[in-house]
Design an enzyme around this catalytic site. Structure first.
Site, PDB file in Angstrom:
ATOM      1  N   PHE A 145       0.734  -1.254   0.117  1.00 40.67           N
ATOM      2  CA  PHE A 145       0.101   0.033   0.144  1.00 40.67           C
ATOM      3  C   PHE A 145       1.076   1.322   0.041  1.00 40.67           C
ATOM      4  O   PHE A 145       1.595   1.512   0.941  1.00 40.67           O
ATOM      5  CB  PHE A 145      -1.007   0.013   1.230  1.00 40.67           C
ATOM      6  CG  PHE A 145      -1.652   1.220   1.153  1.00 40.67           C
ATOM      7  CD1 PHE A 145      -2.888   1.240   0.284  1.00 40.67           C
ATOM      8  CD2 PHE A 145      -1.580   2.403   1.712  1.00 40.67           C
ATOM      9  CE1 PHE A 145      -3.700   2.217   0.011  1.00 40.67           C
ATOM     10  CE2 PHE A 145      -2.271   3.532   1.505  1.00 40.67           C
ATOM     11  CZ  PHE A 145      -3.491   3.405   0.781  1.00 40.67           C
ATOM     12  N   ASP A 230       9.717   2.447   1.716  1.00 36.10           N
ATOM     13  CA  ASP A 230       8.689   3.253   1.817  1.00 36.10           C
ATOM     14  C   ASP A 230       8.402   3.043   3.597  1.00 36.10           C
ATOM     15  O   ASP A 230       7.678   1.970   3.898  1.00 36.10           O
ATOM     16  CB  ASP A 230       7.478   2.721   1.234  1.00 36.10           C
ATOM     17  CG  ASP A 230       6.299   3.353   1.397  1.00 36.10           C
ATOM     18  OD1 ASP A 230       6.350   4.199   2.311  1.00 36.10           O
ATOM     19  OD2 ASP A 230       5.241   3.116   0.550  1.00 36.10           O
ATOM     20  N   LYS A 259       3.461  11.307   7.058  1.00 31.03           N
ATOM     21  CA  LYS A 259       2.904  10.950   8.219  1.00 31.03           C
ATOM     22  C   LYS A 259       3.174  11.917   9.311  1.00 31.03           C
ATOM     23  O   LYS A 259       2.961  12.827   9.448  1.00 31.03           O
ATOM     24  CB  LYS A 259       2.520   9.555   8.417  1.00 31.03           C
ATOM     25  CG  LYS A 259       1.518   8.712   7.196  1.00 31.03           C
ATOM     26  CD  LYS A 259       0.996   7.476   7.604  1.00 31.03           C
ATOM     27  CE  LYS A 259       0.444   6.580   6.554  1.00 31.03           C
ATOM     28  NZ  LYS A 259      -0.652   7.328   6.107  1.00 31.03           N
TER      29      LYS A 259
END
Length: 308
Positions: A145, A230, A259
């Site tokens: 994802f 990632d 984030k």
């Protein structure tokens, strides 16, 4: 009806009537938050174990981050990259000193940072590795994802994310997560990068077998393939270290962060690498109106300090 007089059901009806239905959230309407706690409009108190998918690793409304947000917002919020600002240079410097990477490229959302890394990898492949034009290949993992853009959902293996959004960007191949042999077999002369989450966060928390990341990294090094980590969700303290890849003692060629870089206050992301990779970008090759803006840079600087 005044907002103070509304209860949970009132907010849900309003949202369902006027909002696009791309989410199906829990029927809890958050009114305020502090630290690990969130409070709904009916006065109930909850322990927030989700932490906005790691975007508030520092806790909700951290006072030091909020203070910087207010101070910077009263000075200047946005200049665009047509001008320089006095916060971005320090963010660059502090990211480099903290992580050991020579340079960084700031964006806003995590998906934008992933797209930036993909573009850098392809251009590196053509300019440095000398892959034949328009033949670059990038390897990803099943159940990955990385975001919701057309390119990213194109290499997702979740059927719903792709349904109705094709055709997709070519040049991607998915292999089983945690299988180093599959990676070695998938690499060709046109492979420019391997993109991996050191801990997968889609459909659960998937930790790879011990030694896998190190083996995959060594395979990439042997084949002159960029190892791209990632760390948008697993990084910046979420795993107990600054980055989850540190548990395997490796140094990825490229690291993607986001984030928690925002402190949960304002979208900020970045790609970290050395000059060989990010140096392939020239003025005009890539950019963002808001990427690297002074408000985001100031918040990111303080967010990192709070984590440290």
């Amino acid at each position: 009806m005044l907002i103070e007089e509304m209860v949970t059901e009132d907010f849900i009806k309003l949202e369902e009537k006027y909002g696009a239905h791309n989410y199906h959230p829990l029927d809890v309407v958050i009114d305020r938050a502090e630290g690990v706690w969130v409070y709904d409009v009916d006065g109930n108190k909850y322990l927030d174990c989700l932490a906005a998918y790691s975007a508030v690793n520092q806790g909700h409304c951290h006072p030091r981050i909020i203070k910087v947000l207010k101070e910077q917002a009263e000075r200047v919020t946005l200049t665009s990259r047509a001008f320089r600002n006095n916060q971005l240079p320090f963010l660059y410097k502090e990211l480099s000193e903290l992580t050991g990477y020579e340079i960084s490229l700031p964006m806003n959302s995590g998906a934008e940072a992933v797209e930036t890394a993909l573009k850098a990898a392809r251009k590196w492949g053509y300019k440095i590795k000398k892959v034949e034009p328009d033949k670059a290949e990038i390897i990803t993992c099943i159940n990955n994802f990385a975001g919701r853009t057309i390119t990213i959902v194109g290499f997702s293996t979740e059927a719903q994310y792709k349904d109705g959004f094709g055709p997709f960007t070519p040049g991607f191949q998915s292999i089983p997560y945690g299988n180093a042999d599959a990676l070695e077999k998938a690499i060709t002369k046109n492979t420019v990068a391997f993109v991996i989450e050191p801990i997968q966060g889609e459909g659960g928390v998937i930790v790879p077998p011990e030694g896998y990341l190190k083996k995959a990294y060594e395979i990439c090094k042997k084949n002159n393939v960029l190892f791209i980590a990632d760390e948008i969700q697993s990084g910046l303290g979420r795993s107990g270290k600054l980055f989850a890849f540190e548990y395997e003692g490796i140094r990825p060629d490229v690291v993607i962060i986001g984030k928690a870089l925002s402190g949960g206050c304002y979208p900020v992301s970045a790609v970290l690498s050395d000059k060989e990779v990010l140096g392939v970008f020239n003025a005009g090759d890539h950019g963002s109106t808001f990427g690297g803006n002074p408000l985001g840079a100031a918040i990111a600087r303080k967010s990192l300090k709070v984590l440290i």
